[in-house]
Design an enzyme around this catalytic site. Structure first.
Site, PDB file in Angstrom:
ATOM      1  N   GLY A 109      48.893 -36.713  41.092  1.00  0.00           N
ATOM      2  CA  GLY A 109      48.137 -37.241  42.231  1.00  0.00           C
ATOM      3  C   GLY A 109      48.934 -37.100  43.517  1.00  0.00           C
ATOM      4  O   GLY A 109      50.098 -36.713  43.502  1.00  0.00           O
ATOM      5  N   GLY A 198      55.053 -36.609  38.785  1.00  0.00           N
ATOM      6  CA  GLY A 198      55.368 -37.840  38.074  1.00  0.00           C
ATOM      7  C   GLY A 198      55.880 -37.576  36.664  1.00  0.00           C
ATOM      8  O   GLY A 198      56.412 -36.496  36.380  1.00  0.00           O
ATOM      9  N   THR A 201      54.355 -34.455  34.946  1.00  0.00           N
ATOM     10  CA  THR A 201      54.903 -33.241  35.537  1.00  0.00           C
ATOM     11  C   THR A 201      56.341 -33.011  35.071  1.00  0.00           C
ATOM     12  O   THR A 201      56.740 -31.884  34.786  1.00  0.00           O
ATOM     13  CB  THR A 201      54.897 -33.365  37.074  1.00  0.00           C
ATOM     14  OG1 THR A 201      53.580 -33.740  37.472  1.00  0.00           O
ATOM     15  CG2 THR A 201      55.280 -32.072  37.735  1.00  0.00           C
ATOM     16  N   ASP A 229      54.229 -45.441  42.428  1.00  0.00           N
ATOM     17  CA  ASP A 229      54.376 -46.738  41.743  1.00  0.00           C
ATOM     18  C   ASP A 229      55.830 -47.199  41.641  1.00  0.00           C
ATOM     19  O   ASP A 229      56.086 -48.332  41.249  1.00  0.00           O
ATOM     20  CB  ASP A 229      53.817 -46.665  40.315  1.00  0.00           C
ATOM     21  CG  ASP A 229      52.342 -46.359  40.284  1.00  0.00           C
ATOM     22  OD1 ASP A 229      51.715 -46.352  41.349  1.00  0.00           O
ATOM     23  OD2 ASP A 229      51.812 -46.127  39.170  1.00  0.00           O
ATOM     24  N   MET A 272      47.790 -49.561  43.607  1.00  0.00           N
ATOM     25  CA  MET A 272      48.252 -48.671  42.551  1.00  0.00           C
ATOM     26  C   MET A 272      49.298 -49.371  41.679  1.00  0.00           C
ATOM     27  O   MET A 272      49.989 -50.275  42.146  1.00  0.00           O
ATOM     28  CB  MET A 272      48.868 -47.399  43.141  1.00  0.00           C
ATOM     29  CG  MET A 272      47.875 -46.516  43.860  1.00  0.00           C
ATOM     30  SD  MET A 272      47.575 -47.126  45.501  1.00  0.00           S
ATOM     31  CE  MET A 272      49.010 -46.552  46.324  1.00  0.00           C
ATOM     32  N   ILE A 382      45.725 -44.896  50.880  1.00  0.00           N
ATOM     33  CA  ILE A 382      47.185 -45.065  50.887  1.00  0.00           C
ATOM     34  C   ILE A 382      47.882 -43.779  50.446  1.00  0.00           C
ATOM     35  O   ILE A 382      48.842 -43.331  51.065  1.00  0.00           O
ATOM     36  CB  ILE A 382      47.589 -46.238  49.959  1.00  0.00           C
ATOM     37  CG1 ILE A 382      47.070 -47.560  50.524  1.00  0.00           C
ATOM     38  CG2 ILE A 382      49.104 -46.277  49.775  1.00  0.00           C
ATOM     39  CD1 ILE A 382      47.346 -48.766  49.664  1.00  0.00           C
TER      40      ILE A 382
HETATM   41  P1  ATP Z   1      50.923 -39.009  38.467  1.00  0.00           P
HETATM   42  O1  ATP Z   1      51.971 -40.042  38.589  1.00  0.00           O
HETATM   43  O2  ATP Z   1      50.238 -38.710  39.741  1.00  0.00           O
HETATM   44  O3  ATP Z   1      49.997 -39.261  37.339  1.00  0.00           O
HETATM   45  P2  ATP Z   1      51.969 -36.985  36.753  1.00  0.00           P
HETATM   46  O4  ATP Z   1      52.994 -35.945  36.951  1.00  0.00           O
HETATM   47  O5  ATP Z   1      52.253 -37.992  35.697  1.00  0.00           O
HETATM   48  O6  ATP Z   1      51.723 -37.645  38.151  1.00  0.00           O
HETATM   49  P3  ATP Z   1      49.855 -35.809  35.178  1.00  0.00           P
HETATM   50  O7  ATP Z   1      48.472 -35.463  35.594  1.00  0.00           O
HETATM   51  O8  ATP Z   1      50.032 -36.755  34.072  1.00  0.00           O
HETATM   52  O9  ATP Z   1      50.554 -36.294  36.499  1.00  0.00           O
HETATM   53  O10 ATP Z   1      50.631 -34.459  34.779  1.00  0.00           O
HETATM   54  C1  ATP Z   1      50.828 -33.412  35.719  1.00  0.00           C
HETATM   55  C2  ATP Z   1      50.937 -32.088  35.027  1.00  0.00           C
HETATM   56  O11 ATP Z   1      51.908 -32.129  33.999  1.00  0.00           O
HETATM   57  C3  ATP Z   1      49.635 -31.629  34.402  1.00  0.00           C
HETATM   58  O12 ATP Z   1      49.403 -30.312  34.818  1.00  0.00           O
HETATM   59  C4  ATP Z   1      49.865 -31.739  32.915  1.00  0.00           C
HETATM   60  O13 ATP Z   1      49.218 -30.718  32.221  1.00  0.00           O
HETATM   61  C5  ATP Z   1      51.367 -31.599  32.789  1.00  0.00           C
HETATM   62  N1  ATP Z   1      51.891 -32.393  31.680  1.00  0.00           N
HETATM   63  C6  ATP Z   1      51.684 -33.704  31.474  1.00  0.00           C
HETATM   64  N2  ATP Z   1      52.320 -34.120  30.356  1.00  0.00           N
HETATM   65  C7  ATP Z   1      52.948 -33.035  29.840  1.00  0.00           C
HETATM   66  C8  ATP Z   1      53.763 -32.790  28.688  1.00  0.00           C
HETATM   67  N3  ATP Z   1      54.085 -33.784  27.850  1.00  0.00           N
HETATM   68  N4  ATP Z   1      54.209 -31.535  28.477  1.00  0.00           N
HETATM   69  C9  ATP Z   1      53.907 -30.540  29.322  1.00  0.00           C
HETATM   70  N5  ATP Z   1      53.140 -30.698  30.426  1.00  0.00           N
HETATM   71  C10 ATP Z   1      52.666 -31.924  30.694  1.00  0.00           C
END
Ligand code: ATP
Ligand code: MG
Length: 457
Positions: A109, A198, A201, A229, A272, A382
């Site tokens: 996000g 996050g 990612t 967060d 959030m 935000i």
């Molecule tokens: P936010 O805090 O905004 O949720 P995030 O990085 O946790 O950020 P996600 O949507 O969960 O956001 O993941 C971002 C990217 O990472 C996506 O493209 C997803 O496919 C990839 N991803 C998530 N978990 C894994 C994993 N365990 N192994 C490989 N790729 C992953």
């Protein structure tokens, strides 16, 4: 002083390279050749960091070994010290700048400061002398989607990027498999990857690092944790958090004005925080206008003699209006599990704000004394704002250190600020679980003192 963690260095990856078939060594330089100690860094960075420099993450002197408990490794000692690797420029660098193709990708996000970090990574790469810098559009998706072209990132493209929120590269969830991503990186000749995102990612970044390792590619994968967060372990704070807390004040103040100007008015603000209530806690503390703060870490009853609703009745009687600040992950046990998942596999939470609004209305209607309940969800407002000055500085330092880390030859690391110093940490250590508010901490108790709320159990 040994570090609590060893952070992966590209030379470790090639220790047994001599025994590998030559095709695997295609793009590998032998550690015994000219980069044994690295190439000299042309750039003067006003002081270099030695690879053995350490930052004190934590030191506690306990009154006795017994009070230290499990934290003390040595039974006779009552000290706990933890050291981690210090971030910053190295005198000897692992990559020749003219051989670098760097890529930047932003996933998940939005979060205030993404453009600041992108901008600073580009500027720092340019100072090192890197000419090939590409932005991968729309997160990991941009590696595989044939309709998406990589975005060249010369200085003039990023120069004013920090003046607006969002990500100039775009973000997304979901996307290609790790092996497809690494295939695409090989095709494009990327040997430095900067990943802003996050926990998801970072899990992806670590998997990319391991895949590159498996394929014996000289690729540095460096993360910059993006979590509004503030839920990353071992770090003082993450970029965007400060801005989010500041911006949340406007929503809380509007909720207060609405509630205060209405007859028996109640304002609800949802902030959030899927698993951690840091934003709600800090925003409540900062605003001084919140009567009830609800976070995921602390369970509460709605109904019953010690419930939230009874306390609201008490506040309405006393003050005429009330403000509730709730983190999105709070009170999920009241909501029906949605079972829905987003493209990245994260569970879609139920809306605790809507639920609270309905329950509060019902409660006061049942008593024959209706309340005027207004609900504000400022989340997207935000997330989209530009970083404030404090976050802008944090982003600049993290962006610079991400590049220094890659040039130092580290991979599978992420940058952060720990105990007021900038450090490199191994990715798996910081994403093993989310950092949460300790309900026994002084900070949470300060928040309770500020709102005046009781235990709702
Ligand atoms: P936010 O805090 O905004 O949720 P995030 O990085 O946790 O950020 P996600 O949507 O969960 O956001 O993941 C971002 C990217 O990472 C996506 O493209 C997803 O496919 C990839 N991803 C998530 N978990 C894994 C994993 N365990 N192994 C490989 N790729 C992953
Ligand atoms: Mg996430």
């Amino acid at each position: 002083f040994e570090s609590r963690f060893s952070i992966p260095h590209l030379t470790d990856i090639f220790e047994d390279a001599a025994t590998l078939p030559s095709t695997f060594c295609l793009r590998m330089r032998s550690p015994t050749e000219d980069f044994a100690d690295g190439y000299p860094s042309d750039e003067k960075w006003h002081g270099y960091i030695n690879n053995n420099d350490r930052v004190l993450l934590k030191v506690i002197k306990f009154s006795s070994p017994a009070s230290a408990g499990a934290e003390c490794i040595d039974p006779d000692c009552s000290w706990v010290e933890q050291w981690v690797h210090r971030a910053g420029p190295r005198e000897k660098i692992y990559f020749k700048p003219e051989e670098v193709k760097a890529a930047i990708v932003t996933c998940g996000g939005l979060c205030p400061g993404l453009n600041d970090v992108i901008r600073q990574i580009v500027i720092t790469l340019e100072i090192y002398g890197v000419k090939k810098i590409a932005g991968i559009p729309f997160g990991y998706r941009g590696f595989a989607d044939k309709d998406l072209r990589e975005i060249p990132l010369p200085r003039n493209v990023v120069q004013n990027a920090h003046l607006s929120g969002g990500s100039l590269l775009g973000v997304s969830r979901g996307g290609p498999s790790v092996s497809d991503i690494v295939d695409s990186m090989e095709e494009r000749g990327i040997n430095m990857l900067f990943v802003l995102g996050g926990n998801g990612t970072h899990a992806g970044a670590n998997a990319i690092h391991n895949e590159c390792r498996k394929r014996r590619l000289t690729v540095a994968v460096v993360g910059v944790p993006k979590t509004i967060d503030n839920d990353i372990l071992l770090m003082d704070k993450t970029f965007g958090f400060d801005t989010a807390v500041e911006e949340a004040q406007r929503a809380i103040n509007s909720a207060y004005i609405e509630a205060h100007s209405a007859y028996r008015g109640i304002g609800i603000v949802k902030l959030m925080g899927r698993s951690s209530g840091f934003i709600a806690m800090h925003a409540s503390l900062a605003s001084g206008q919140v009567d009830i703060c609800l976070i995921p870490e602390v369970s509460f009853n709605l109904r019953g003699p010690h419930g939230v609703l009874d306390h609201l009745k008490y506040i309405l009687g006393k003050k005429g209006s009330a403000v509730v600040c709730v983190a999105e992950g709070a009170g999920q046990d009241f909501l029906q599990e949605t079972k829905a998942k987003d493209a990245s596999g994260n569970i879609v939470l139920g809306d605790i704000g809507v639920y609270l609004q309905q329950e509060i209305k019902r409660y006061f209607n049942e008593m024959g004394t209706p309340a005027d309940v207004k609900y504000i969800d400022p989340t997207y407002m935000i997330r989209a704002v530009r970083a404030n000055a404090s976050d802008g500085i944090l982003c600049a330092v993290l962006g610079q250190n991400a590049v220094h880390g890659a040039f130092a030859g580290y991979s599978g690391i992420t940058v952060g600020i720990s105990n007021t110093h900038y450090v490199y940490l191994p990715i798996p250590e910081v994403i093993s679980y989310p950092r949460v508010v300790d309900p026994n901490s002084r900070m949470w108790h300060r928040c309770l003192t500020s709102t005046g709320q009781p235990d709702f159990l």
